[in-house]
Design a protein around this motif. Structure first.
Motif, PDB file in Angstrom:
ATOM      1  N   LYS A  35     -14.818  -1.684   5.553  1.00 22.01           N
ATOM      2  CA  LYS A  35     -14.568  -2.851   4.701  1.00 22.01           C
ATOM      3  C   LYS A  35     -14.903  -4.149   5.425  1.00 22.01           C
ATOM      4  O   LYS A  35     -15.457  -5.069   4.830  1.00 22.01           O
ATOM      5  CB  LYS A  35     -13.108  -2.882   4.242  1.00 22.01           C
ATOM      6  CG  LYS A  35     -12.797  -1.955   3.123  1.00 22.01           C
ATOM      7  CD  LYS A  35     -11.370  -2.161   2.650  1.00 22.01           C
ATOM      8  CE  LYS A  35     -11.084  -1.365   1.413  1.00 22.01           C
ATOM      9  NZ  LYS A  35      -9.844  -1.776   0.758  1.00 22.01           N
ATOM     10  N   ASP A  91     -14.321  -2.178  -5.142  1.00 24.61           N
ATOM     11  CA  ASP A  91     -13.387  -1.950  -4.048  1.00 24.61           C
ATOM     12  C   ASP A  91     -12.022  -2.570  -4.329  1.00 24.61           C
ATOM     13  O   ASP A  91     -10.993  -1.937  -4.162  1.00 24.61           O
ATOM     14  CB  ASP A  91     -13.963  -2.508  -2.748  1.00 24.61           C
ATOM     15  CG  ASP A  91     -13.017  -2.320  -1.586  1.00 24.61           C
ATOM     16  OD1 ASP A  91     -12.705  -1.152  -1.273  1.00 24.61           O
ATOM     17  OD2 ASP A  91     -12.584  -3.326  -1.003  1.00 24.61           O
ATOM     18  N   SER A  92     -12.039  -3.838  -4.746  1.00 25.22           N
ATOM     19  CA  SER A  92     -10.791  -4.556  -5.009  1.00 25.22           C
ATOM     20  C   SER A  92     -11.076  -5.677  -6.006  1.00 25.22           C
ATOM     21  O   SER A  92     -11.819  -6.605  -5.683  1.00 25.22           O
ATOM     22  CB  SER A  92     -10.240  -5.158  -3.708  1.00 25.22           C
ATOM     23  OG  SER A  92      -9.255  -6.124  -3.990  1.00 25.22           O
ATOM     24  N   GLU A 153      -6.626  -7.569   2.076  1.00 24.88           N
ATOM     25  CA  GLU A 153      -7.085  -6.236   1.672  1.00 24.88           C
ATOM     26  C   GLU A 153      -7.270  -5.324   2.883  1.00 24.88           C
ATOM     27  O   GLU A 153      -7.193  -4.099   2.758  1.00 24.88           O
ATOM     28  CB  GLU A 153      -8.393  -6.363   0.890  1.00 24.88           C
ATOM     29  CG  GLU A 153      -8.818  -5.123   0.177  1.00 24.88           C
ATOM     30  CD  GLU A 153      -7.913  -4.711  -0.969  1.00 24.88           C
ATOM     31  OE1 GLU A 153      -7.832  -3.498  -1.232  1.00 24.88           O
ATOM     32  OE2 GLU A 153      -7.275  -5.582  -1.603  1.00 24.88           O
ATOM     33  N   TRP A 159      -3.678  -2.558  -0.703  1.00 28.01           N
ATOM     34  CA  TRP A 159      -3.771  -2.217  -2.121  1.00 28.01           C
ATOM     35  C   TRP A 159      -2.428  -2.407  -2.839  1.00 28.01           C
ATOM     36  O   TRP A 159      -2.394  -2.669  -4.032  1.00 28.01           O
ATOM     37  CB  TRP A 159      -4.287  -0.790  -2.290  1.00 28.01           C
ATOM     38  CG  TRP A 159      -3.445   0.237  -1.601  1.00 28.01           C
ATOM     39  CD1 TRP A 159      -3.500   0.614  -0.297  1.00 28.01           C
ATOM     40  CD2 TRP A 159      -2.392   0.999  -2.185  1.00 28.01           C
ATOM     41  NE1 TRP A 159      -2.552   1.573  -0.020  1.00 28.01           N
ATOM     42  CE2 TRP A 159      -1.859   1.826  -1.169  1.00 28.01           C
ATOM     43  CE3 TRP A 159      -1.842   1.074  -3.464  1.00 28.01           C
ATOM     44  CZ2 TRP A 159      -0.809   2.711  -1.397  1.00 28.01           C
ATOM     45  CZ3 TRP A 159      -0.804   1.963  -3.684  1.00 28.01           C
ATOM     46  CH2 TRP A 159      -0.305   2.766  -2.662  1.00 28.01           C
ATOM     47  N   ARG A 162      -1.886  -6.319  -3.736  1.00 32.42           N
ATOM     48  CA  ARG A 162      -2.860  -6.998  -4.601  1.00 32.42           C
ATOM     49  C   ARG A 162      -2.227  -7.933  -5.631  1.00 32.42           C
ATOM     50  O   ARG A 162      -2.723  -9.040  -5.821  1.00 32.42           O
ATOM     51  CB  ARG A 162      -3.760  -5.978  -5.298  1.00 32.42           C
ATOM     52  CG  ARG A 162      -4.804  -5.415  -4.379  1.00 32.42           C
ATOM     53  CD  ARG A 162      -5.690  -4.423  -5.082  1.00 32.42           C
ATOM     54  NE  ARG A 162      -6.558  -3.781  -4.106  1.00 32.42           N
ATOM     55  CZ  ARG A 162      -7.175  -2.643  -4.315  1.00 32.42           C
ATOM     56  NH1 ARG A 162      -7.042  -2.021  -5.481  1.00 32.42           N
ATOM     57  NH2 ARG A 162      -7.935  -2.121  -3.386  1.00 32.42           N
TER      58      ARG A 162
END
Length: 197
Positions: A35, A91-92, A153, A159, A162
């Motif tokens: 990441k 991914d996010s 992140e 996660w 978030r």
């Protein structure tokens, strides 16, 4: 015999838990590294986008081959940014939205800067190079917001955080300070325009 079985079973459970924790930690380290590289490449694409007006301004000539080469470079940068937008959104969603906001805000400045660069004759001598162009971007706030989302992140429980990150980013976005060009940049802009005008 029952105590011996319980000790053996207990040791087996402890060993399994330690192995699972080790596996999880190792996987987190690998994901974090992947990441981090993905995030760095995405920010690098924004910086390449910001450099386009300078590349256009410092072109060799105004010939069709040079224009075609620069158009291909522009297309490549836009393609990389769109790729990173898609990848980050998958991914996010929080990081993807922060990156999209960064690109949108940067793009507001980039269009006029590129137009100005295309409308300026190519640099023809070495003495024109220092201070030949000045293209400021008012996106430092968006970069900080995007980096905040990326850093959060990268946490082991990113996660899970978030929703909190999303609220924090929304608050920062709503409290964005109005743009004031720093004095040294204002002086530099005046100097560049004086030398070119």
């Amino acid at each position: 015999m029952a105590i011996a079985n319980q000790i053996t079973l207990g040791l087996g459970v402890v060993t399994a838990v330690v192995a699972l924790i080790g596996y999880w930690a190792n996987q987190h380290i690998k994901r974090r590294e992947t990441k981090s590289q993905m995030y760095a490449a995405a920010i690098q694409a924004i910086h390449e986008f910001e450099e386009l007006p300078y590349i256009i301004r410092h072109r060799k000539s105004s010939g069709s081959e040079v224009r075609a080469e620069l158009a291909e470079k522009l297309s490549g940068v836009f393609s990389r940014i769109k790729y990173h937008q898609t990848l980050l959104n998958m991914d996010s969603p929080v990081v993807g939205q922060a990156y999209t906001d960064l690109f949108t805000h940067t793009r507001r400045h980039a269009g006029p800067h590129r137009k100005e660069a295309w409308n300026t004759p190519p640099v023809t001598s070495d003495d024109q190079m220092p201070g030949a162009a000045y293209y400021p971007y008012d996106n430092s706030h968006e970069i900080e917001v995007c980096l905040l989302a990326m850093r959060r992140e990268l946490n082991p429980w990113g996660w899970l955080s978030r929703p909190f990150t999303h609220r924090r980013i929304r608050k920062l976005r709503n409290n964005r300070p109005p743009y004031r060009e720093p004095e040294h940049m204002r002086q530099r802009r005046a100097e560049v325009f004086r030398n070119n005008g």
